[in-house]
Motif scaffolding. Sequence first.
Motif, short mmCIF file in Angstrom:
data_model
loop_
_atom_site.label_atom_id
_atom_site.label_comp_id
_atom_site.label_asym_id
_atom_site.label_seq_id
_atom_site.Cartn_x
_atom_site.Cartn_y
_atom_site.Cartn_z
N PRO A 96 13.19 7.05 5.34
CA PRO A 96 12.40 5.82 5.48
C PRO A 96 11.61 5.45 4.24
O PRO A 96 11.42 4.26 3.97
CB PRO A 96 11.50 6.11 6.69
N HIS A 97 11.15 6.43 3.45
CA HIS A 97 10.37 6.04 2.26
C HIS A 97 11.24 5.25 1.28
O HIS A 97 10.75 4.36 0.59
CB HIS A 97 9.72 7.26 1.59
N LEU A 98 12.54 5.56 1.25
CA LEU A 98 13.42 4.82 0.34
C LEU A 98 13.67 3.40 0.86
O LEU A 98 13.85 2.47 0.08
CB LEU A 98 14.76 5.55 0.18
N VAL B 101 0.78 -1.25 0.00
CA VAL B 101 0.00 0.00 0.00
C VAL B 101 0.81 1.30 0.00
O VAL B 101 0.24 2.37 0.08
CB VAL B 101 -1.00 0.02 1.19
N CYS B 102 2.14 1.23 -0.08
CA CYS B 102 2.91 2.48 -0.01
C CYS B 102 2.57 3.39 -1.18
O CYS B 102 2.58 2.99 -2.34
CB CYS B 102 4.41 2.18 -0.01
N GLU B 103 2.25 4.65 -0.83
CA GLU B 103 1.87 5.63 -1.87
C GLU B 103 3.05 6.47 -2.32
O GLU B 103 2.89 7.39 -3.10
CB GLU B 103 0.82 6.59 -1.28
N HIS B 104 4.21 6.19 -1.76
CA HIS B 104 5.43 6.96 -2.07
C HIS B 104 5.23 8.47 -1.85
O HIS B 104 5.75 9.29 -2.59
CB HIS B 104 5.88 6.68 -3.51
N CYS B 105 4.45 8.78 -0.82
CA CYS B 105 4.19 10.20 -0.55
C CYS B 105 5.38 10.88 0.13
O CYS B 105 5.45 12.09 0.19
CB CYS B 105 2.95 10.34 0.33
N ARG B 106 6.27 10.12 0.69
CA ARG B 106 7.49 10.48 1.42
C ARG B 106 7.24 11.31 2.69
O ARG B 106 8.13 11.96 3.23
CB ARG B 106 8.57 11.09 0.53
N ALA C 62 3.35 9.82 10.79
CA ALA C 62 3.46 10.22 9.39
C ALA C 62 2.61 9.39 8.42
O ALA C 62 1.82 9.94 7.65
CB ALA C 62 4.92 10.16 8.96
N CYS C 63 2.77 8.10 8.45
CA CYS C 63 2.23 7.29 7.34
C CYS C 63 0.70 7.29 7.32
O CYS C 63 0.05 6.89 8.29
CB CYS C 63 2.75 5.86 7.41
N PRO C 64 0.12 7.72 6.20
CA PRO C 64 -1.35 7.78 6.13
C PRO C 64 -2.01 6.43 5.84
O PRO C 64 -3.23 6.32 5.90
CB PRO C 64 -1.60 8.75 4.97
N VAL C 65 -1.21 5.42 5.51
CA VAL C 65 -1.84 4.16 5.09
C VAL C 65 -1.44 2.97 5.98
O VAL C 65 -1.62 1.82 5.59
CB VAL C 65 -1.53 3.85 3.60
S1 SF4 Z 1 4.46 7.75 4.61
FE1 SF4 Z 1 3.74 5.63 4.23
S2 SF4 Z 1 2.84 5.74 2.21
FE2 SF4 Z 1 4.10 7.58 2.42
S3 SF4 Z 1 6.11 7.00 1.58
FE3 SF4 Z 1 6.18 6.60 3.77
S4 SF4 Z 1 5.62 4.44 3.97
FE4 SF4 Z 1 4.96 5.07 1.92
#
Ligand code: SF4
Length: 443
Positions: free
Chosen positions: A277-279, A255-260, A311-314
């Motif tokens: 962390p997104h990377l 489900v990662c949206e790569h929103c960073r 942070a993470c919305p998902v």
């Molecule tokens: S906040 Fe969640 S959805 Fe956004 S890049 Fe990081 S891990 Fe992916």
Amino acid sequence: MSQVSADTIRDRVRAAGVVGAGGAGFPTYVKLAAKVDIFLINAAECEPMLKVDQQLMPQQAPRLIRGILYGMTATGATQGIIALKEKYQPAIEALTLLLPPQIRLHILPDVYPAGDEVITIWLATGRRVPPAALPTSVGVVVNNVQTVLNIARAVEQQYPVTRRTLTVNGAVRHPLTVTVPLGISLREVLALAGGATVDDPGFINGGPMMGGLITSLDTPVTKTTGGLLVLPKAHPLIQRRMQDDRTVLTIARTVCEHCRLCTDLCPRHIIGHELSPHLLVRAVNYQNVATPSTLLSALTCSECNVCESVACPVGISPMRVNRLLKAELRASGARYEGPLREADEMARYRLTPVKRLISKLGLRDWYQPAPMEEMSTEPSQVVLPLRQHIGAPATPCVRQGERVSRGQCIADVPLGALGVSLHASIDGVIASVTDQAITVVRG
Ligand code: SF4
Ligand code: SF4
């Protein structure tokens, strides 16, 4: 400055078994061997439910100041700083009256994680610790309040660490902060707070952000037990901790949206560390996209939990992904080496206000003052793990059936090895000695 020599201070602190009470359990005498110019007291206590340091400071202000002076003597520091929050007014008032010229207060913003030592140093001194480096690399040694109080007791009374002050909070009848003998079970600690108020409770050792799930209330209190947080088992903070690694990775993969957002709010990233962390989440999805340096940067994650809980919305946990990567990297002996980059200009504004954090974590209904209470705690037995610190486990120096008194050394670490000794926390008889723990039965 104190009249006791630096060597005597370190020797007494080692013999008393003092370790970092903030959670890491690093032997304090080693920290006191560093040569720095600032001796910093991390009194942020930014985990929302814990109320220990903020109450110990006004209660034991003179001892805290003396402990800082011993620490400054041992490290050669010319400046002592107590970094605390404005809302700890009783502490500010008590300490202000006693401050010698070489010690000052620094008022931190009420944000999380102001108590992550790298962030505390940055907020209190403006110095930035490079990734994977120690605070001593920027001339600072950091200790928390309980550790410094233990330093003072060790130096002045040569009295070892046999007690721990901790907060019991959340879904309990009488939330409180209390001092208990090491080795008492968390079940008995819960009873001091009147027991749980929910039918199916879950338990966290420490605060809601960094505390770990407790699977058995027979777990003994150690020198680094952060606190006891009780919540309904259905609470997201318990449920997230119950997720196994496979589930964590599956969610990260799908489900990662790569929103960073996780990177934009990562406290280490915003002060100029490579850690993104997104990377790293992307790396577990598409292994060919990560450079070796990106992967190794997982080793610099403090596990503050901002990426997962704020942070993470998902619902992904980059922190857990990092923890898995770290375990693999450490097993292979890998190390991270990377430069300190420019800090984010908006870094100060990207830290999370604690009030918002309490709402975000769903803790409004469980947030309680937990006042300090004097209670007589006389457990019938205590279980003292031999490894309560970083380094070699302590080696038992008592036998089953031997009578011991509170404060007596029951396990030691050879001179020269990293580690500290362990002491009986009650008067009694040694009931068992294993390679894991020593049990003392009152009597
Ligand atoms: S906040 Fe969640 S959805 Fe956004 S890049 Fe990081 S891990 Fe992916
Ligand atoms: S837990 Fe997440 S936010 Fe905290 S340091 Fe690690 S990657 Fe950054």
